[in-house]
Design a protein around this motif. Structure first.
Motif, PDB file in Angstrom:
ATOM      1  N   GLY A   1       0.734  -1.152   0.135  1.00  0.00           N
ATOM      2  CA  GLY A   1      -0.179   0.202   0.055  1.00  0.00           C
ATOM      3  C   GLY A   1       0.865   1.207   0.073  1.00  0.00           C
ATOM      4  O   GLY A   1       0.263   2.368   0.212  1.00  0.00           O
ATOM      5  N   LEU A   2       1.978   1.162  -0.236  1.00  0.00           N
ATOM      6  CA  LEU A   2       3.017   2.410  -0.275  1.00  0.00           C
ATOM      7  C   LEU A   2       2.881   2.961  -1.623  1.00  0.00           C
ATOM      8  O   LEU A   2       2.891   4.162  -1.745  1.00  0.00           O
TER       9      LEU A   2
ATOM     10  N   TYR B   1      -4.054  -8.089  -4.958  1.00  0.00           N
ATOM     11  CA  TYR B   1      -4.687  -9.243  -4.409  1.00  0.00           C
ATOM     12  C   TYR B   1      -4.184  -9.218  -3.083  1.00  0.00           C
ATOM     13  O   TYR B   1      -4.999  -9.240  -1.856  1.00  0.00           O
ATOM     14  N   LEU B   2      -3.123  -9.436  -2.852  1.00  0.00           N
ATOM     15  CA  LEU B   2      -2.289  -9.584  -1.596  1.00  0.00           C
ATOM     16  C   LEU B   2      -2.652  -8.538  -0.344  1.00  0.00           C
ATOM     17  O   LEU B   2      -2.948  -8.637   0.583  1.00  0.00           O
ATOM     18  N   ARG B   3      -2.634  -7.105  -1.147  1.00  0.00           N
ATOM     19  CA  ARG B   3      -2.882  -6.147  -0.213  1.00  0.00           C
ATOM     20  C   ARG B   3      -4.405  -6.072   0.079  1.00  0.00           C
ATOM     21  O   ARG B   3      -4.392  -5.909   1.339  1.00  0.00           O
ATOM     22  N   ASP B   4      -5.337  -6.387  -0.825  1.00  0.00           N
ATOM     23  CA  ASP B   4      -6.701  -6.250  -0.317  1.00  0.00           C
ATOM     24  C   ASP B   4      -6.959  -7.589   0.608  1.00  0.00           C
ATOM     25  O   ASP B   4      -7.728  -7.320   1.402  1.00  0.00           O
ATOM     26  N   HIS B   5      -6.278  -8.592   0.228  1.00  0.00           N
ATOM     27  CA  HIS B   5      -6.561  -9.894   0.892  1.00  0.00           C
ATOM     28  C   HIS B   5      -6.145  -9.935   2.398  1.00  0.00           C
ATOM     29  O   HIS B   5      -6.785 -10.274   3.310  1.00  0.00           O
TER      30      HIS B   5
ATOM     31  N   ALA C   1       7.533  -9.403   2.901  1.00  0.00           N
ATOM     32  CA  ALA C   1       7.039  -9.379   4.526  1.00  0.00           C
ATOM     33  C   ALA C   1       7.056  -8.139   4.888  1.00  0.00           C
ATOM     34  O   ALA C   1       5.962  -7.776   5.904  1.00  0.00           O
ATOM     35  N   VAL C   2       8.181  -7.507   4.711  1.00  0.00           N
ATOM     36  CA  VAL C   2       8.163  -6.355   5.630  1.00  0.00           C
ATOM     37  C   VAL C   2       7.214  -5.121   4.822  1.00  0.00           C
ATOM     38  O   VAL C   2       6.759  -4.335   6.014  1.00  0.00           O
ATOM     39  N   GLN C   3       6.863  -5.108   3.994  1.00  0.00           N
ATOM     40  CA  GLN C   3       6.013  -4.167   3.458  1.00  0.00           C
ATOM     41  C   GLN C   3       4.542  -4.503   3.900  1.00  0.00           C
ATOM     42  O   GLN C   3       3.690  -3.545   4.286  1.00  0.00           O
ATOM     43  N   LEU C   4       4.190  -5.769   3.786  1.00  0.00           N
ATOM     44  CA  LEU C   4       2.828  -6.414   4.364  1.00  0.00           C
ATOM     45  C   LEU C   4       2.802  -6.009   5.893  1.00  0.00           C
ATOM     46  O   LEU C   4       1.777  -5.354   6.542  1.00  0.00           O
ATOM     47  N   ARG C   5       4.092  -6.196   6.550  1.00  0.00           N
ATOM     48  CA  ARG C   5       4.136  -5.992   8.187  1.00  0.00           C
ATOM     49  C   ARG C   5       3.793  -4.455   8.471  1.00  0.00           C
ATOM     50  O   ARG C   5       3.016  -4.055   9.212  1.00  0.00           O
ATOM     51  N   ALA C   6       4.325  -3.341   7.433  1.00  0.00           N
ATOM     52  CA  ALA C   6       4.011  -2.148   7.681  1.00  0.00           C
ATOM     53  C   ALA C   6       2.647  -1.695   7.391  1.00  0.00           C
ATOM     54  O   ALA C   6       1.924  -0.871   8.064  1.00  0.00           O
ATOM     55  N   LEU C   7       2.058  -2.294   6.425  1.00  0.00           N
ATOM     56  CA  LEU C   7       0.739  -2.271   6.094  1.00  0.00           C
ATOM     57  C   LEU C   7      -0.178  -2.643   7.333  1.00  0.00           C
ATOM     58  O   LEU C   7      -1.343  -1.981   7.585  1.00  0.00           O
ATOM     59  N   ALA C   8       0.007  -4.032   7.684  1.00  0.00           N
ATOM     60  CA  ALA C   8      -0.538  -4.453   8.920  1.00  0.00           C
ATOM     61  C   ALA C   8      -0.386  -3.607  10.106  1.00  0.00           C
ATOM     62  O   ALA C   8      -1.684  -3.240  10.967  1.00  0.00           O
ATOM     63  N   ASP C   9       0.614  -2.904  10.459  1.00  0.00           N
ATOM     64  CA  ASP C   9       0.800  -1.949  11.514  1.00  0.00           C
ATOM     65  C   ASP C   9      -0.050  -0.585  11.494  1.00  0.00           C
ATOM     66  O   ASP C   9      -0.708  -0.218  12.211  1.00  0.00           O
ATOM     67  N   SER C  10      -0.088  -0.191  10.227  1.00  0.00           N
ATOM     68  CA  SER C  10      -1.043   1.004   9.842  1.00  0.00           C
ATOM     69  C   SER C  10      -2.559   0.401  10.096  1.00  0.00           C
ATOM     70  O   SER C  10      -3.306   1.344  10.774  1.00  0.00           O
TER      71      SER C  10
ATOM     72  N   ASP D   1       0.212   8.179   7.537  1.00  0.00           N
ATOM     73  CA  ASP D   1       0.084   6.638   7.763  1.00  0.00           C
ATOM     74  C   ASP D   1      -0.484   6.191   6.417  1.00  0.00           C
ATOM     75  O   ASP D   1      -1.087   7.142   5.587  1.00  0.00           O
ATOM     76  N   ARG D   2      -0.163   4.910   6.185  1.00  0.00           N
ATOM     77  CA  ARG D   2      -0.867   4.429   4.957  1.00  0.00           C
ATOM     78  C   ARG D   2      -2.083   4.275   5.029  1.00  0.00           C
ATOM     79  O   ARG D   2      -2.978   3.868   5.973  1.00  0.00           O
ATOM     80  N   SER D   3      -2.885   4.205   3.632  1.00  0.00           N
ATOM     81  CA  SER D   3      -4.383   4.218   3.425  1.00  0.00           C
ATOM     82  C   SER D   3      -4.805   2.641   3.723  1.00  0.00           C
ATOM     83  O   SER D   3      -4.231   1.761   3.120  1.00  0.00           O
ATOM     84  N   VAL D   4      -5.556   2.556   4.708  1.00  0.00           N
ATOM     85  CA  VAL D   4      -5.886   1.204   4.775  1.00  0.00           C
ATOM     86  C   VAL D   4      -7.394   1.110   4.026  1.00  0.00           C
ATOM     87  O   VAL D   4      -8.530   1.154   4.667  1.00  0.00           O
ATOM     88  N   VAL D   5      -7.322   0.600   2.667  1.00  0.00           N
ATOM     89  CA  VAL D   5      -8.436   0.411   1.850  1.00  0.00           C
ATOM     90  C   VAL D   5      -8.465  -0.744   1.112  1.00  0.00           C
ATOM     91  O   VAL D   5      -7.181  -0.906   0.550  1.00  0.00           O
TER      92      VAL D   5
END
Length: 436
Positions: free
Chosen positions: A54-55, A137-141, A177-186, A408-412
């Motif tokens: 989501g960056l 798909y991975l981001r949305d899922h 893994a680290v980018q999905l981690r950052a998305l999950a933290d947001s 913060d990253r958009s959680v959409v």
């Protein structure tokens, strides 16, 4: 008019088409250049983990062929075969019609696909990272599973929804893994749950994280991963994949609804259909990037077994660095085969790797200089901005980087890419979009 047909619009095909058009314009040569690809863009794949996290917007990693390749005809289609005697290429257009294009020089740069193994359930329940569809798909899922976990009345299933398994600890898998981690933290901050409740597991059969960067930087990367709460399990991989759990090679079981398979690549399926000599699943070529026995046929990039003259007996690895430089040499040698210049051999030493490890962290070894922390972060992002072959895209990615520093990253979850769109079979063949 002499016709040059380039198959594939990845790094190699794109650079070949752009460089060849420029060379021939300088000589006022009457040569027709065509590039055939299922998509109308060149995908800057090193930033796909950023898209999944989501960056970066997916539009910013797609370089349109229409205004980037002056003097080149872009043909939308999937190449199905080549007749070397008749000198024709057969492809399927977006309306599923078979078409034929003649050539005097043929450049084979179809790229690579995700390397799969015979793991039960892998194709059905896991997803890769070779296309924007897979990244989206991975981001949305992941976001959808985190949202569902908040209202799930089964604690075990809720924990499984918050568990993400990434297979492949090379730089692509590690960056994912680290980018999905950052998305999950947001998502945790914005949705009001504990970020520690989201479990990330990074698997690999290797004994080290990112062996490409060396033992010292690999150890530094592992330290960052652990600090970010990512569990690392080396020497193991998947043996079975189900919709709500996976079984590992050490017979352990992990409950999860999200599996990302990022374990390497192999040559595009087209290579197997050509009837040409291959080596390790890649098209055999000379150091001048010509196909043996076919002086008017060239090949390079991930799909070609390009000899590494700096390491006799070895092949150049399928990296964007080599693909880009091989594309530039292809342009030179194809022009030389038409009488404009002299052939050259491909020789390029590894200039190092850069690996983004999420907010404020990275490791890099440019010119064998080991860097970590902020210096590595600066070099990593500067390299990508330099390597993206279009100013507008560089500008957009720069803004995305700056935005990430202050907001913060958009959680959409838009749902623009379905599970069907992101299946391995779709990303491997890169099917032509239907018109209806």
């Amino acid at each position: 008019m002499t016709s040059v047909v380039i198959v594939g619009s990845g790094f190699t095909g794109f650079e070949c088409a752009r460089g060849l058009a420029r060379k021939l314009r300088r000589h006022n040569a009457e040569v027709d250049i065509s590039i055939i690809s299922p998509v109308d863009y060149m995908l800057y794949t090193p930033l796909l983990p950023d898209v999944a996290g989501g960056l970066v917007d997916p539009r910013f990693v797609a370089i349109p062929l229409a205004n980037s390749l002056r003097g080149v005809q872009a043909i939308r289609g999937r190449v199905d075969g080549v007749d070397f005697e008749a000198r024709t290429v057969t492809y399927t257009d977006p309306e599923e019609r078979a078409r034929v294009v003649p050539w005097d020089r043929l450049v084979l740069t179809p790229g690579s696909v995700t390397r799969l193994f015979d793991v039960p359930g892998l194709a059905e329940h896991a997803r890769g990272l070779k296309s924007t569809a897979e990244a989206l798909y991975l981001r949305d899922h992941v976001l959808q599973q985190l949202e569902l976990a908040e209202v799930d009345d089964d604690p075990g299933r809720a924990a499984a929804r918050r568990t993400i398994v990434v297979v492949g600890a090379s730089y692509s898998g590690t960056e994912l893994a680290v980018q999905l981690r950052a998305l999950a933290d947001s998502a945790a901050r914005q949705m009001g749950f504990d970020p520690a409740a989201v479990r990330f597991v990074l698997l690999d059969l290797a004994e080290q994280v990112m062996p490409e960067v060396g033992e010292r930087l690999g150890a530094a990367a592992m330290k960052v991963l652990k600090a970010r709460g990512i569990e690392i399990r080396l020497g193991v991989t998947l043996t079975e994949v189900y919709s709500e759990h996976v079984v590992l090679s050490d017979d352990s079981l992990i409950r999860t609804h999200t599996v990302a398979w990022v374990t390497g690549v192999t040559g595009a399926p087209l290579i197997e259909k050509l009837g040409l000599a291959t080596e390790r699943g890649r098209l055999k070529v000379t150091t001048e990037l010509q196909v043996p026995g076919h002086p008017d046929v060239f090949g390079a990039g991930d799909a070609a077994a390009v000899p590494d003259v700096t390491q006799p007996g070895q092949l150049t690895p399928p990296t964007a660095q080599h693909a880009t430089r091989q594309g530039k040499l292809l342009a030179h040698n194809v022009a030389a085969s038409l009488g404009y210049g002299r052939m050259k051999s491909y020789k390029h030493r590894n200039m190092g790797l850069v690996v983004d490890l999420g907010p404020r962290k990275a490791v890099a070894n440019p010119l064998n200089i080991r860097l970590s922390g902020y210096p590595a972060k600066f070099v990593t992002r500067a390299y990508h901005l330099y390597a993206i072959p279009r100013f507008v895209n560089r500008w957009a990615v720069t803004l995305a980087y700056l935005t990430d520093m202050f907001f913060d990253r958009s959680v959409v979850s838009f749902g623009l890419s379905s599970a069907e769109d992101a299946r391995f079979a779709a990303s491997e063949g890169i099917p032509v979009p239907k018109t209806d």
